[in-house]
Scaffold this motif. Structure first.
Motif, PDB file in Angstrom:
ATOM      1  N   ARG B 241       0.994  -1.000   0.075  1.00 51.01           N
ATOM      2  CA  ARG B 241       0.299  -0.138   0.059  1.00 51.01           C
ATOM      3  C   ARG B 241       1.141   1.214  -0.272  1.00 51.01           C
ATOM      4  N   ALA B 242       1.530   1.328   0.576  1.00 51.46           N
ATOM      5  CA  ALA B 242       2.789   2.399   1.175  1.00 51.46           C
ATOM      6  C   ALA B 242       3.168   2.820  -0.160  1.00 51.46           C
ATOM      7  N   LEU B 243       3.954   2.138  -0.830  1.00 50.85           N
ATOM      8  CA  LEU B 243       4.781   1.871  -1.736  1.00 50.85           C
ATOM      9  C   LEU B 243       4.383   2.224  -3.173  1.00 50.85           C
ATOM     10  N   GLY B 244       2.426   2.263  -3.170  1.00 49.88           N
ATOM     11  CA  GLY B 244       1.651   2.554  -4.289  1.00 49.88           C
ATOM     12  C   GLY B 244       2.037   1.964  -5.700  1.00 49.88           C
ATOM     13  N   GLY B 245       2.345   0.037  -5.679  1.00 46.66           N
ATOM     14  CA  GLY B 245       2.619   0.017  -6.603  1.00 46.66           C
ATOM     15  C   GLY B 245       3.956  -0.549  -6.975  1.00 46.66           C
ATOM     16  N   THR B 246       4.759  -0.374  -5.741  1.00 51.69           N
ATOM     17  CA  THR B 246       6.465  -0.262  -6.919  1.00 51.69           C
ATOM     18  C   THR B 246       7.084  -1.482  -5.877  1.00 51.69           C
ATOM     19  N   LEU B 247       6.567  -1.530  -4.841  1.00 51.47           N
ATOM     20  CA  LEU B 247       6.822  -2.911  -4.621  1.00 51.47           C
ATOM     21  C   LEU B 247       7.823  -4.149  -5.545  1.00 51.47           C
ATOM     22  N   SER B 248       8.627  -4.335  -5.955  1.00 53.10           N
ATOM     23  CA  SER B 248       9.433  -5.571  -6.330  1.00 53.10           C
ATOM     24  C   SER B 248       9.813  -6.871  -5.851  1.00 53.10           C
ATOM     25  N   ALA B 249      10.304  -6.806  -4.735  1.00 51.77           N
ATOM     26  CA  ALA B 249      10.366  -8.024  -3.889  1.00 51.77           C
ATOM     27  C   ALA B 249      10.183  -7.964  -2.251  1.00 51.77           C
ATOM     28  N   PHE B 250       9.998  -9.064  -1.830  1.00 49.27           N
ATOM     29  CA  PHE B 250       9.936  -9.655  -0.484  1.00 49.27           C
ATOM     30  C   PHE B 250      10.144 -10.813  -0.699  1.00 49.27           C
ATOM     31  N   GLU B 251      11.296 -11.067  -0.119  1.00 49.65           N
ATOM     32  CA  GLU B 251      11.755 -12.791   0.120  1.00 49.65           C
ATOM     33  C   GLU B 251      12.055 -12.352   1.114  1.00 49.65           C
ATOM     34  N   VAL B 252      11.461 -13.572   1.973  1.00 54.80           N
ATOM     35  CA  VAL B 252      11.895 -13.951   3.497  1.00 54.80           C
ATOM     36  C   VAL B 252      12.642 -15.072   3.357  1.00 54.80           C
ATOM     37  N   LEU B 253      13.312 -15.040   5.058  1.00 58.30           N
ATOM     38  CA  LEU B 253      14.628 -15.409   4.422  1.00 58.30           C
ATOM     39  C   LEU B 253      14.578 -16.239   6.619  1.00 58.30           C
ATOM     40  N   TRP B 254      14.337 -17.704   6.311  1.00 61.48           N
ATOM     41  CA  TRP B 254      14.131 -17.996   8.225  1.00 61.48           C
ATOM     42  C   TRP B 254      15.215 -17.983   8.562  1.00 61.48           C
ATOM     43  N   GLU B 255      14.955 -17.551  10.314  1.00 58.84           N
ATOM     44  CA  GLU B 255      16.748 -17.954  10.489  1.00 58.84           C
ATOM     45  C   GLU B 255      18.016 -18.547  10.487  1.00 58.84           C
ATOM     46  N   ASP B 256      17.631 -19.928  10.432  1.00 58.78           N
ATOM     47  CA  ASP B 256      18.912 -20.759  10.449  1.00 58.78           C
ATOM     48  C   ASP B 256      18.889 -20.614   8.645  1.00 58.78           C
ATOM     49  N   PHE B 257      18.179 -20.066   7.881  1.00 56.32           N
ATOM     50  CA  PHE B 257      18.969 -19.908   6.647  1.00 56.32           C
ATOM     51  C   PHE B 257      19.697 -19.046   6.959  1.00 56.32           C
ATOM     52  N   TYR B 258      19.177 -17.553   7.079  1.00 57.60           N
ATOM     53  CA  TYR B 258      19.760 -16.247   7.518  1.00 57.60           C
ATOM     54  C   TYR B 258      21.285 -16.336   8.150  1.00 57.60           C
ATOM     55  N   LYS B 259      21.762 -17.554   9.580  1.00 56.58           N
ATOM     56  CA  LYS B 259      23.003 -18.145   9.448  1.00 56.58           C
ATOM     57  C   LYS B 259      23.913 -18.226   9.009  1.00 56.58           C
ATOM     58  N   LEU B 260      22.691 -19.777   9.002  1.00 60.38           N
ATOM     59  CA  LEU B 260      24.153 -20.364   7.354  1.00 60.38           C
ATOM     60  C   LEU B 260      24.524 -19.811   6.027  1.00 60.38           C
ATOM     61  N   VAL B 261      23.779 -18.458   5.526  1.00 60.95           N
ATOM     62  CA  VAL B 261      24.608 -17.585   4.867  1.00 60.95           C
ATOM     63  C   VAL B 261      24.979 -16.076   5.405  1.00 60.95           C
ATOM     64  N   THR B 262      25.307 -16.149   6.958  1.00 61.69           N
ATOM     65  CA  THR B 262      26.613 -15.173   7.216  1.00 61.69           C
ATOM     66  C   THR B 262      27.598 -15.784   8.138  1.00 61.69           C
ATOM     67  N   THR B 263      27.659 -17.144   8.164  1.00 61.75           N
ATOM     68  CA  THR B 263      28.438 -17.546   9.470  1.00 61.75           C
ATOM     69  C   THR B 263      30.113 -18.770   7.947  1.00 61.75           C
ATOM     70  N   GLU B 264      31.016 -18.504   8.220  1.00 65.86           N
ATOM     71  CA  GLU B 264      32.146 -19.487   7.573  1.00 65.86           C
ATOM     72  C   GLU B 264      31.433 -20.576   7.407  1.00 65.86           C
ATOM     73  N   PRO B 265      32.118 -21.029   6.026  1.00 66.47           N
ATOM     74  CA  PRO B 265      32.310 -20.307   5.190  1.00 66.47           C
ATOM     75  C   PRO B 265      31.486 -19.731   4.029  1.00 66.47           C
ATOM     76  N   ALA B 266      30.752 -19.211   4.480  1.00 67.39           N
ATOM     77  CA  ALA B 266      29.611 -17.952   3.439  1.00 67.39           C
ATOM     78  C   ALA B 266      31.062 -16.648   3.577  1.00 67.39           C
ATOM     79  N   LYS B 267      30.495 -16.378   2.600  1.00 74.52           N
ATOM     80  CA  LYS B 267      31.547 -15.203   2.445  1.00 74.52           C
ATOM     81  C   LYS B 267      30.381 -13.597   3.164  1.00 74.52           C
ATOM     82  N   GLY B 268      29.094 -13.835   2.831  1.00 72.64           N
ATOM     83  CA  GLY B 268      28.488 -12.949   4.038  1.00 72.64           C
ATOM     84  C   GLY B 268      28.270 -12.815   5.181  1.00 72.64           C
TER      85      GLY B 268
END
Lengths: 472, 472
Positions: B241-268
Motif C-alpha cells: 500500500r505505502a509504496l503505491g505499486g512499486t514493491l518489486s521484491a519481498f524475500e523472506v529468510l527463515w533464521e536458520d537460513f540467515y545464519k547459514l549464509v552469514t557464517t563461515e565458510p559463507a562470505k556473507g
C-alpha cells in the motif's frame, strides 16, 4: 427436435427443485434487458449450485441439446443469443463465499455482480480492480467468459490477470474444480485459461478465486491537449516511467469526439480550448496523496516543457475529476450521429494514425456526410471507432462499414475484438484477425471439450454437426 | 524401434541442411551441462528456422517417434530427460528480430538466451522484467514452456504475464503463428496459453512477442527483522500500500537460513543481529530516486513504529544492495548440510507457519540431526524448502522426505511446484496438487493436440500408448 426438447425439460423439472425451470412468460421476462440480441429462449434454467449445473449438463449432454449460458446479459456481441434454446442462467449463484485480505483473494460464485464484489472487497480494505461501464449488471462469470477489460487494464491487466482459480462444469457435467488460491502454481497445465475468454463454449464457469490488490491511497487525474499523434506514445512512455508504476488510465479522445461531448445537448463543458487534434485523460493511483500529487504535477510539467503536450489541467478535487471522466464516459452522445455502428478494435500504436486516416478516407468516399468518432484506451492499443451519419442502419450498410473498418485493420494485423469478444456478431470476421491454422486449433479444442457441441454452439466458431442448421 | 529411428534419422539428414543432425560424440557433447538429468540422446536436431522445426515434426509424427525439446537445459525437474530419444534443440534459433520500445514489444526466436534479451532491451531504454538465477543460460522458449517465475513476480507476474504472442509448431508439423502484439485481443480463444507452462508436451515454441515495461529509474532496498510470522503478511500488505505499486521484491529468510549464509565458510556478513525468527529483503523500483527513497524510508519507519518489524537497515549504495541480495542468493550454502533435497512449493501465506512446523516436527521424529532451510518469495506464496543432514542421498530417503514435505502440503491445498514445473521428477506427485478430473482434462488436451504422444512424452503426465514402456 421439439419433442426431445420437451422430454429434456420434463427430466430437468424432475431433477431440479421447484422453480428452477422457467418457461413461457416467465422465460420471456428473464430475456428482457439484454445489451445485445438474446432472442426468445425455450426455457431458462436457474441452478442454485454447482451440483445442479452438473445435473443440467449431464441431461442436456445425453439429449444432445444446446445450452446457452447467461450472466448479467451485458455482452455486446450477441454471445447470449438463445432463440428457441435452453438458457442456463447463473443469477441464483450469487454468493461471495470468502474475502481473505491477508491472503489477497476473494472466492465468489459466478453469478455475483461485479459491483457487489468490488464494494464488498473495498469494505474489507482491499481492491478488486476490474472496472467497466456494465459494472452494475455484469457478473463475474460473464467477466471471466469474455475476459473483460475496461478502464484500468494499463495498470492491472484484463480479467485473465485477476483470476487465480476457476471451477467450471464441462459439457458432459464433469466438475473441474481448479480453485487455486496461489499466485504461483506450475503443477501441470493451467486449465483455467481454457475457460477465460472462450465465451461459454468450452465449459460453464461456476465459481472463481479472484486476486485482490492493495487499495490505492491516492488518485491524481489530468486532462491534456496533444498536437500530433507522434507525441501520444512519447507522452505515454514518459508518464509510465515518471510515475513509477502508478499510471492507471491513459484515455485518448480524438478532437471530433471531444467536441461532441462538450457541446449541447451534452452536459459536459470544454476543459481545454478546441483546436487540438488529441486530448488525453491521464490518471495515477498510488500510496500517498501529497507525494503522489507532487510527482504527478512534476511529470506533467516535464511533458509540457518537452513539447509532448501543449496544454494541461489537473483536477483539484473529486468534482473536477468526475468532470474529466464524465467527458470520456459520455459515449451515449454518439447517438446524435445516428445511424451509427460501433467497433472495438486493437492494433499497434504505431499503426493507429494511418489506420484512422484510411477509415476516414474510405468513409468519405462513400458517404461525404459521414461522421467518425474515435476514443479509447491508447495504452492498451484499444480504440473504440464509431462511424455515423450514414444513410441507413441496415444489415447491408453495416456490411459496407465493416468492410472498411475491418478491412483497414486486417492489413495492419489488428484485432476485430479488443475486449468485447466474438459472439455471433463478429463471427464472420474471426478469420480476418486469426489464421486458418489458429481457427482450426480452436476447433480442435472445441471438439475435444464439447464433442456434441452443446455449449453455446455457433458462438465464436461456425457451428458444426447436428446444431449447424439449428444455430444458423 | 531402433530400425525405424535409424530410418527417421536418415530422412531428417536428407531433409535438413548439413550439420543439423548431431549423433554420437557430438550429441553427447550437447548433452553436457544440464542442471538436471538429461540422459544420452540418440541424436540432437538443430533446426535454424520454424520451417525446419515443422519439417522435423512432420517426419517424426509420421514415424511416431518421440521428440524432446531443449532450451538452455537449466530446468530442475528432468523436463529435458532424453535417454535414447531424439532431441530438438532450439539453440540455433537465437535471433532477436525486433525491439519496438514505443510499441512496448520485443519479437524474439525461442532459442534466445534470457540475459541477451534483457540486455538488448535495456540498451534500447526499456525493461524485460523476467529475472532468475539461470538468466545466463536459460532461453526464452524454455522460460515460456515452464512459465518461469523468479525474483520480480510480485511486481511483474510470471512469464505468462510477459508474453503477448507465440509461434509454436504442433506435433504434426502445423505452424500456429499467433504472434500477437496487442495487450488486448479477445478475437477467439487465447491459444498461446496452451504452450505456456506445458513443458513442451503440447507444441514446440519457436518465436514469441514479449511485452516490455518502462525501465525503472529508482531502486530502494532494505533488510529487516520480524519477530513473529503473523507480522509478515501485515508488513507485506503495508509495504504494498505505502509504496503505491512499486514493491518489486519481498524475500523472506527463515533464521536458520540467515545464519547459514552469514557464517563461515559463507562470505556473507550479518546485516542485523541473530535471534530474530524471520528476516526480509524488501525492494521497490520506481520513477524518481530522491522521492522514492524518501517514501521507502517513511514506509519502513511506519512499519517499525507499528511493531511489524523490529529492526531495519536500508542500503545506502549499490554495494550495500548487492550485499543484501548476496545473502538471499547464496543458496549454494545449503550443500553444507549434505545430503539435502530441495523443494519449490506454494501455499497460502496463512498456512505457511503451521506447514513449516509440521514438516520440521516430522523430520525431527525421523532424523533428530536433520536441518531445514526455508526461504522464498513470500509475497507470491512461494517457499523453497530444503531438508538436509539426512542419513543418505538415496531414492528411498528421497521418497520418505517427499512424503513429509508433500504430505503436509497436500493437506493444505498447496502446490508441489510453484515455479519449476513437473517434468519427470514431480510427476508422481501431480495428483497431490490436482484432482483426478483436472488430470483427466490435461490428458484430453494432450490427446487432442498430440494424439500420437510424440512431444516430450512422459513429462508432466504419465505416458500412454506406444511410448508408455519406452518412456518409463
Amino acid at each position: 427436435m421439439a419433442a426431445s426438447t420437451d422430454d429434456l425439460i420434463a427430466k430437468l423439472k424432475a431433477a431440479l427443485p421447484v422453480g428452477s425451470v422457467l418457461e413461457g412468460a416467465e422465460a420471456a421476462e428473464k430475456a428482457q434487458g439484454g445489451w445485445s440480441r438474446l432472442g426468445s429462449p425455450r426455457a431458462v434454467l436457474r441452478p442454485a449450485s454447482t451440483e445442479e449445473v452438473s445435473k443440467i449438463l449431464k441431461l442436456a449432454h445425453a439429449a444432445g441439446e444446446p445450452i446457452v449460458p447467461w450472466g448479467g446479459k451485458t455482452g455486446l456481441v450477441e454471445g447470449g443469443e438463445a432463440e428457441g434454446h435452453l438458457v442456463l442462467s447463473l443469477d441464483r449463484m450469487n454468493h461471495i463465499e470468502e474475502i481473505d485480505v491477508a491472503g489477497g483473494t476473494a472466492t465468489v460464485q459466478a453469478g455475483c455482480i461485479l459491483q457487489t464484489v468490488c464494494d464488498a472487497v473495498e469494505a474489507e480494505g482491499a481492491l478488486f480492480p476490474l472496472d467497466l461501464g456494465a459494472r452494475g449488471s455484469a457478473t463475474i462469470g460473464g467477466n471471466i467468459s469474455t475476459n473483460a477489460g475496461g478502464n484500468r487494464v494499463i495498470r492491472y491487466g484484463m480479467m485473465r490477470d485477476m483470476v487465480l482459480g476457476i471451477e467450471a462444469v464441462l459439457a458432459d457435467g464433469t466438475v473441474i474444480s481448479s480453485l487455486n488460491h496461489l499466485i504461483k502454481n506450475n503443477a501441470g497445465y493451467d486449465l483455467k485459461q481454457l475457460f477465460i475468454g472462450s465465451e461459454g463454449t468450452l465449459g460453464i464457469v461456476t465459481r472463481a478465486v479472484l486476486r485482490l490488490r492493495p487499495k490505492p491511497l491516492s488518485q491524481d487525474t489530468g486532462f491534456v491537449a496533444v498536437e500530433s499523434f507522434e507525441q501520444l506514445p512519447k507522452f505515454l512512455r514518459h508518464m509510465e516511467r515518471a510515475l513509477g508504476g502508478t499510471l492507471s488510465a491513459f484515455e485518448v479522445l480524438w478532437e471530433d469526439f471531444y467536441k461532441l461531448v462538450t457541446t449541447e445537448p451534452a452536459k459536459g463543458k470544454p476543459l481545454l480550448d478546441y483546436g487540438h487534434p488529441y486530448y488525453v485523460l491521464v490518471e495515477s493511483m498510488g500510496g500517498d496523496q501529497q507525494e503522489d500529487s507532487a510527482r504527478f504535477e512534476k511529470a506533467l510539467m516535464a511533458a509540457l516543457e518537452d513539447g509532448q503536450v501543449s496544454d494541461a489541467v489537473i483536477a483539484k478535487n473529486q468534482a473536477e475529476r468526475n468532470q474529466m471522466w464524465a467527458l470520456r464516459d459520455d459515449v451515449g452522445q454518439v447517438a446524435r450521429n445516428w445511424p451509427i455502428f460501433t467497433f472495438d478494435v486493437s492494433l499497434k500504436i504505431a499503426d493507429m494514425q494511418s489506420y484512422i486516416a484510411e477509415v476516414r478516407e474510405e468513409l468519405a468516399a462513400k458517404w461525404p456526410a459521414h461522421s467518425l468518432m474515435v476514443f479509447g484506451h491508447l495504452g492498451d492499443g484499444n480504440l473504440h471507432v464509431i462511424p455515423g451519419s450514414v444513410p441507413e442502419h441496415t444489415p447491408a450498410i453495416r456490411k459496407e462499414v465493416e468492410a472498411i473498418v475491418y478491412g483497414a485493420l486486417r492489413k495492419r494485423g489488428g484485432s476485430v475484438s479488443a475486449e468485447h469478444g466474438i459472439g455471433l456478431e463478429k463471427r464472420p470476421y474471426l478469420g480476418w484477425s486469426r489464421s486458418p491454422e489458429e481457427v482450426a486449433l480452436m476447433r480442435t479444442l472445441k471438439a475435444a471439450l464439447d464433442p456434441k457441441s452443446i455449449l453455446n454452439p455457433g458462438k465464436v466458431l461456425e457451428p458444426t454437426g447436428a446444431h449447424a442448421k439449428a444455430a444458423e
